[in-house]
Design a protein around this motif. Sequence first.
Motif, PDB file in Angstrom:
ATOM      1  N   ARG A 167       0.830  -1.207   0.000  1.00 43.70           N
ATOM      2  CA  ARG A 167       0.000   0.000   0.000  1.00 43.70           C
ATOM      3  C   ARG A 167       0.862   1.254   0.000  1.00 43.70           C
ATOM      4  NH1 ARG A 167      -4.749  -0.269   4.085  1.00 43.70           N
ATOM      5  NH2 ARG A 167      -5.431  -1.693   2.458  1.00 43.70           N
ATOM      6  N   ASP A 168       1.966   1.238   0.759  1.00 46.00           N
ATOM      7  CA  ASP A 168       2.840   2.411   0.800  1.00 46.00           C
ATOM      8  C   ASP A 168       3.398   2.726  -0.576  1.00 46.00           C
ATOM      9  OD1 ASP A 168       2.420   2.831   3.443  1.00 46.00           O
ATOM     10  OD2 ASP A 168       4.357   2.077   4.138  1.00 46.00           O
ATOM     11  N   ARG A 169       3.862   1.695  -1.288  1.00 39.80           N
ATOM     12  CA  ARG A 169       4.437   1.934  -2.614  1.00 39.80           C
ATOM     13  C   ARG A 169       3.363   2.306  -3.629  1.00 39.80           C
ATOM     14  NH1 ARG A 169       7.284  -2.573  -4.782  1.00 39.80           N
ATOM     15  NH2 ARG A 169       6.354  -3.981  -3.271  1.00 39.80           N
ATOM     16  N   LEU A 170       2.140   1.812  -3.438  1.00 37.47           N
ATOM     17  CA  LEU A 170       1.039   2.224  -4.303  1.00 37.47           C
ATOM     18  C   LEU A 170       0.764   3.708  -4.130  1.00 37.47           C
ATOM     19  CD1 LEU A 170      -1.341   1.466  -6.222  1.00 37.47           C
ATOM     20  CD2 LEU A 170      -2.705   1.091  -4.161  1.00 37.47           C
ATOM     21  N   VAL A 171       0.690   4.169  -2.886  1.00 34.63           N
ATOM     22  CA  VAL A 171       0.431   5.584  -2.623  1.00 34.63           C
ATOM     23  C   VAL A 171       1.584   6.445  -3.135  1.00 34.63           C
ATOM     24  CG1 VAL A 171       0.135   7.296  -0.793  1.00 34.63           C
ATOM     25  CG2 VAL A 171      -1.063   5.110  -0.655  1.00 34.63           C
ATOM     26  N   ARG A 172       2.821   5.991  -2.948  1.00 38.65           N
ATOM     27  CA  ARG A 172       3.970   6.744  -3.432  1.00 38.65           C
ATOM     28  C   ARG A 172       3.934   6.866  -4.951  1.00 38.65           C
ATOM     29  NH1 ARG A 172       6.906  10.777  -2.608  1.00 38.65           N
ATOM     30  NH2 ARG A 172       7.086  10.129  -0.417  1.00 38.65           N
ATOM     31  N   SER A 173       3.552   5.806  -5.653  1.00 38.85           N
ATOM     32  CA  SER A 173       3.450   5.866  -7.116  1.00 38.85           C
ATOM     33  C   SER A 173       2.395   6.876  -7.532  1.00 38.85           C
ATOM     34  CB  SER A 173       3.097   4.480  -7.668  1.00 38.85           C
ATOM     35  OG  SER A 173       4.095   3.535  -7.362  1.00 38.85           O
ATOM     36  N   TRP A 174       1.258   6.842  -6.855  1.00 36.52           N
ATOM     37  CA  TRP A 174       0.172   7.779  -7.145  1.00 36.52           C
ATOM     38  C   TRP A 174       0.628   9.218  -6.917  1.00 36.52           C
ATOM     39  CZ3 TRP A 174      -3.106  10.018  -3.015  1.00 36.52           C
ATOM     40  CH2 TRP A 174      -4.175  10.751  -3.526  1.00 36.52           C
ATOM     41  N   GLN A 175       1.342   9.474  -5.826  1.00 44.98           N
ATOM     42  CA  GLN A 175       1.833  10.818  -5.543  1.00 44.98           C
ATOM     43  C   GLN A 175       2.872  11.260  -6.559  1.00 44.98           C
ATOM     44  OE1 GLN A 175       3.188  10.120  -1.554  1.00 44.98           O
ATOM     45  NE2 GLN A 175       1.261  10.744  -0.611  1.00 44.98           N
ATOM     46  N   SER A 176       3.722  10.330  -7.010  1.00 51.62           N
ATOM     47  CA  SER A 176       4.750  10.690  -7.999  1.00 51.62           C
ATOM     48  C   SER A 176       4.115  11.078  -9.326  1.00 51.62           C
ATOM     49  CB  SER A 176       5.714   9.515  -8.195  1.00 51.62           C
ATOM     50  OG  SER A 176       6.436   9.244  -7.008  1.00 51.62           O
ATOM     51  N   ILE A 177       3.068  10.375  -9.742  1.00 56.11           N
ATOM     52  CA  ILE A 177       2.369  10.740 -10.980  1.00 56.11           C
ATOM     53  C   ILE A 177       1.741  12.119 -10.833  1.00 56.11           C
ATOM     54  CG2 ILE A 177       0.464  10.139 -12.522  1.00 56.11           C
ATOM     55  CD1 ILE A 177       0.986   7.207 -11.859  1.00 56.11           C
ATOM     56  N   SER A 178       1.122  12.374  -9.685  1.00 61.84           N
ATOM     57  CA  SER A 178       0.511  13.683  -9.442  1.00 61.84           C
ATOM     58  C   SER A 178       1.561  14.784  -9.444  1.00 61.84           C
ATOM     59  CB  SER A 178      -0.249  13.656  -8.119  1.00 61.84           C
ATOM     60  OG  SER A 178      -0.831  14.899  -7.843  1.00 61.84           O
ATOM     61  N   ASN A 179       2.755  14.494  -8.916  1.00 62.47           N
ATOM     62  CA  ASN A 179       3.820  15.505  -8.850  1.00 62.47           C
ATOM     63  C   ASN A 179       4.338  15.918 -10.211  1.00 62.47           C
ATOM     64  OD1 ASN A 179       3.728  15.714  -6.102  1.00 62.47           O
ATOM     65  ND2 ASN A 179       5.540  14.474  -5.709  1.00 62.47           N
TER      66      ASN A 179
ATOM     67  N   PHE B 188      33.353  22.438 -12.918  1.00 61.66           N
ATOM     68  CA  PHE B 188      32.810  21.080 -12.862  1.00 61.66           C
ATOM     69  C   PHE B 188      32.074  20.931 -11.536  1.00 61.66           C
ATOM     70  CE2 PHE B 188      33.231  16.675 -11.356  1.00 61.66           C
ATOM     71  CZ  PHE B 188      32.533  16.012 -12.366  1.00 61.66           C
ATOM     72  N   GLY B 189      30.842  20.395 -11.592  1.00 61.84           N
ATOM     73  CA  GLY B 189      30.030  20.294 -10.386  1.00 61.84           C
ATOM     74  C   GLY B 189      29.494  18.901 -10.146  1.00 61.84           C
ATOM     75  N   VAL B 190      29.291  18.560  -8.878  1.00 63.39           N
ATOM     76  CA  VAL B 190      28.670  17.307  -8.459  1.00 63.39           C
ATOM     77  C   VAL B 190      27.597  17.644  -7.423  1.00 63.39           C
ATOM     78  CG1 VAL B 190      28.990  15.056  -7.364  1.00 63.39           C
ATOM     79  CG2 VAL B 190      30.764  15.973  -8.875  1.00 63.39           C
ATOM     80  N   ASP B 191      26.373  17.185  -7.673  1.00 61.24           N
ATOM     81  CA  ASP B 191      25.257  17.419  -6.761  1.00 61.24           C
ATOM     82  C   ASP B 191      24.638  16.078  -6.374  1.00 61.24           C
ATOM     83  OD1 ASP B 191      25.802  19.996  -7.554  1.00 61.24           O
ATOM     84  OD2 ASP B 191      24.017  20.163  -8.820  1.00 61.24           O
ATOM     85  N   ILE B 192      24.125  16.003  -5.145  1.00 63.07           N
ATOM     86  CA  ILE B 192      23.339  14.865  -4.680  1.00 63.07           C
ATOM     87  C   ILE B 192      22.026  15.415  -4.140  1.00 63.07           C
ATOM     88  CG2 ILE B 192      23.192  12.902  -3.111  1.00 63.07           C
ATOM     89  CD1 ILE B 192      26.186  12.717  -3.112  1.00 63.07           C
ATOM     90  N   THR B 193      20.918  14.913  -4.666  1.00 61.75           N
ATOM     91  CA  THR B 193      19.600  15.416  -4.282  1.00 61.75           C
ATOM     92  C   THR B 193      18.690  14.257  -3.900  1.00 61.75           C
ATOM     93  OG1 THR B 193      19.769  17.346  -5.730  1.00 61.75           O
ATOM     94  CG2 THR B 193      17.562  16.681  -5.050  1.00 61.75           C
ATOM     95  N   ARG B 194      18.015  14.397  -2.767  1.00 59.40           N
ATOM     96  CA  ARG B 194      16.972  13.451  -2.369  1.00 59.40           C
ATOM     97  C   ARG B 194      15.681  14.230  -2.204  1.00 59.40           C
ATOM     98  NH1 ARG B 194      15.849   8.500  -0.606  1.00 59.40           N
ATOM     99  NH2 ARG B 194      14.212   8.214   0.968  1.00 59.40           N
ATOM    100  N   ASP B 195      14.635  13.783  -2.896  1.00 61.55           N
ATOM    101  CA  ASP B 195      13.379  14.531  -2.908  1.00 61.55           C
ATOM    102  C   ASP B 195      12.208  13.564  -2.740  1.00 61.55           C
ATOM    103  OD1 ASP B 195      11.341  16.320  -3.217  1.00 61.55           O
ATOM    104  OD2 ASP B 195      12.043  17.156  -5.111  1.00 61.55           O
ATOM    105  N   THR B 196      11.524  13.633  -1.600  1.00 59.31           N
ATOM    106  CA  THR B 196      10.336  12.808  -1.349  1.00 59.31           C
ATOM    107  C   THR B 196       9.105  13.681  -1.131  1.00 59.31           C
ATOM    108  OG1 THR B 196      10.757  12.738   1.036  1.00 59.31           O
ATOM    109  CG2 THR B 196      11.752  11.010  -0.297  1.00 59.31           C
ATOM    110  N   ARG B 197       9.152  14.920  -1.590  1.00 64.40           N
ATOM    111  CA  ARG B 197       8.031  15.826  -1.352  1.00 64.40           C
ATOM    112  C   ARG B 197       6.776  15.372  -2.084  1.00 64.40           C
ATOM    113  NH1 ARG B 197      10.470  21.393  -3.178  1.00 64.40           N
ATOM    114  NH2 ARG B 197      11.218  19.974  -4.808  1.00 64.40           N
ATOM    115  N   VAL B 198       5.631  15.698  -1.487  1.00 68.32           N
ATOM    116  CA  VAL B 198       4.324  15.364  -2.044  1.00 68.32           C
ATOM    117  C   VAL B 198       3.538  16.649  -2.217  1.00 68.32           C
ATOM    118  CG1 VAL B 198       2.153  14.123  -1.663  1.00 68.32           C
ATOM    119  CG2 VAL B 198       4.317  13.106  -0.937  1.00 68.32           C
ATOM    120  N   GLY B 199       2.945  16.828  -3.407  1.00 69.97           N
ATOM    121  CA  GLY B 199       2.078  17.979  -3.634  1.00 69.97           C
ATOM    122  C   GLY B 199       2.770  19.215  -4.129  1.00 69.97           C
ATOM    123  N   VAL B 200       3.959  19.092  -4.764  1.00 73.20           N
ATOM    124  CA  VAL B 200       4.624  20.270  -5.297  1.00 73.20           C
ATOM    125  C   VAL B 200       3.727  20.921  -6.356  1.00 73.20           C
ATOM    126  CG1 VAL B 200       6.958  19.481  -4.811  1.00 73.20           C
ATOM    127  CG2 VAL B 200       5.850  18.772  -6.916  1.00 73.20           C
TER     128      VAL B 200
END
Length: 779
Positions: free
Chosen positions: A381-393, A561-573
């Motif tokens: 269920r958690d991964r289902l909701v996360r997939s739904w939120q990612s599509i909405s984002n 030359f640049g290196v970035d690391i980004t983690r983004d779990t926001r919902v509703g952007v």
Amino acid sequence: MTPDSVVVAGNSRIDAANIITESGLVPGVAGNYTTIQKAIRALYESGQFETVWVQCELIDAPQQRTVYQILVRERPILDNVDVVGTQAVSLGTVRERVNLLIGRPVNPANVASDLVRIDSLYRANGYWNARVVPETTVTAVEHVAIVYKVDEGRKLAISGIRVSGNKYVGAPEIVGAFKVKPEGFWWWERGEYDAEKYAQDLGERLPKMYAERGFADFEVTRDTVRIDREHAKALVDLSVREGPQYHVGSWEVSGNRRFPTSYVAQFNPFADSSVSLTRRVSSAIRGRTIRPGIFDQTAWDDATNKYRDAMANDGYIYAQVRPVIERSMRGDSTPIVNLRWDVVEGQPAVINRIEIVGNDYTSETCIRDQLVIIPGDVFSRDRLVRSWQSISNLGFFEAPMEPPETRPANEQGDIDVVFRVKEKRTGNVSFGASMGQGTGLGGFIGLDQPNLFGRCKRGSLNWQFGRYINDFQMSYTDPSINLSRYSGTVLAYRSRSRYTIADLGQTTRTGGQVRIGFPFFGSRFTRVFASYGAEAVRYGDYGLLGTVTANQCAGCIRSTFGVDITRDTRVGVPFPVDGVMQTVSSQFNGGPLGGTASFQRYTNEFRAYTTLASFGGGRSGEKPTLVAGVAQRSGFVFGDMGPFFSSQAFALGGVQYGEPLRGYPEFSVTPVGFSPGAGSTNATRQSFGNAFFTTTAEVGLRLNSQLYANVFFDGGNIWARPREFNPTRLYRGIGVGASAITPLGPLGLDWAYGMDRVDAAGRPAPRWMMHFRLGQFFY
């Protein structure tokens, strides 16, 4: 006697023959009192007459004759009906209770029924001393109009609640559990009676309050509302039976195979270790007191639901958990409850098929890239909701998106998942122009499409021009190069600054960048980006079209030359309601890469959001949401930036240039303190620093995906050298703001109070100022 004839008198609009037929009286047929009563009743039931008499007359003539005479008074015809005097209850709602028909005779019984219905409506809304008076006006002969005049009076107020039968819980605590409370001293303590809330108080809130204190057998034995209609007051008499207060006895779980008892025990809210941090936080949010050893029905129900959710998250969506409460006594005669979960786990559900429905323009591959579930996975269920939120984002579909549908796929219990989307217009073309004294002609032209060709590729082209600005930028981003998990961005720009730097005049930057991204060890939410960019800088005086008339920095090139690391779990952007975004960036300039200057630049950004509450549903179907958010940014530059300080060093203040700090003008916060004379069109070399820190805390109301309002606190400072970094000394600002997504792009308005501003003499001079944001948010 047997009538020789039947005649009618008093009628004007109804034909006599029709009246005689309706009465049933027939000449030559013997009659009696029963016949006469039936005739009178039939005429009244026709609804046409106010009064009816039947007389029997003997007429002396050559022969004695008997005549039945029907005397009638007709009812007037209703020409119009209206209602006046409504305020608390809408006029339309009151009119719905009126059943009189225009064009029909006025029946006093129907008028009385209308009065009863209107009175019942006002009682249901708490107006027990409302009065309704019908007024009749003659409009023509035998025609009238009726107006119901309403005097609503004041709403019924609870003057007091009298409780009997309570032994363990005091009356103030009982009344405190009610939504309908007695009137008090303050003007907001009106004590207004609401029948629906009162029913919920007795049926839900009061039993729940007692159940949280261990009184599982509590019941309301009697409730009486004594109403004084004349004064619009009410007194509530309440009798309760508390029953014993139960302590927690044993706990066990039976029927569990997949989840061992040691795992299930973590959900037991009454474990010895137990008053857990989770329960403490949950109770604090709800305003509840934890009573160790006392049975709490609400905590038990919450734990049962969490156990069900945990199993559903591992695919056991058909699992059954039956909570069992067995009442008993300890040896010391203490009432206890022994708790048990009877579990039937069943088989885990496997995802058989995933369908995407409604994507007429956006490619299915683009949407499936957002999924964290695939056919053949055990359902989560958690991964289902996360997939739904990612599509909405993605922002390509109308919000709110329908929740994903799950349906049985076969007899083995596998399921199909269906995501339904509805395309919306994406991208925008914007343009505008302005003319102002001192700024001359200015304007902008922009093209932005985040879903090029329906494949989630983004392209943008922007040009802003004016006396103090001439910026051109174009970019292209592919989030999935050749359907891989690698992303790429190409950027080119030419920018002339709005501000003047020392005595070098204005500055023009021309450059480009290539950026490649890939997942961090396969993570869905963390990505690593590598980039290379080059930039040339010129200082001098410029005409309206950017023609260089003087060049004081010929051949100034920055190679990076640049290196970035980004983690983004926001919902509703773009207005998040949950999740975290964290970015760590590093840039290496010059050295083996060549260029005019050699230095390193590091920045860090952290943002976190959580939902505090949701309120009903708006017109669009989205729930207004109360959100709390915190943010922090910091940066450091090591080495000599040379001529690139205007773009690579840090500036603080305002919202449009450099690092934002609301409540302060652009470039006003400097390494040497606050500069009262700073502004958006001028800056000095001392306005820039090699280290900065900003932080923001806010509480906002997300009305929908297009509108957001908040209150905020900002803090920040800037230092000349990284070793001077000291986040304990910050310039502070507080204020309110509003943001919106418009066809012109993101727009925002902030009214902020700079708490640590000073005047030219160094005296404290805090003040409010307005900030206008175009094309950027603080989220």
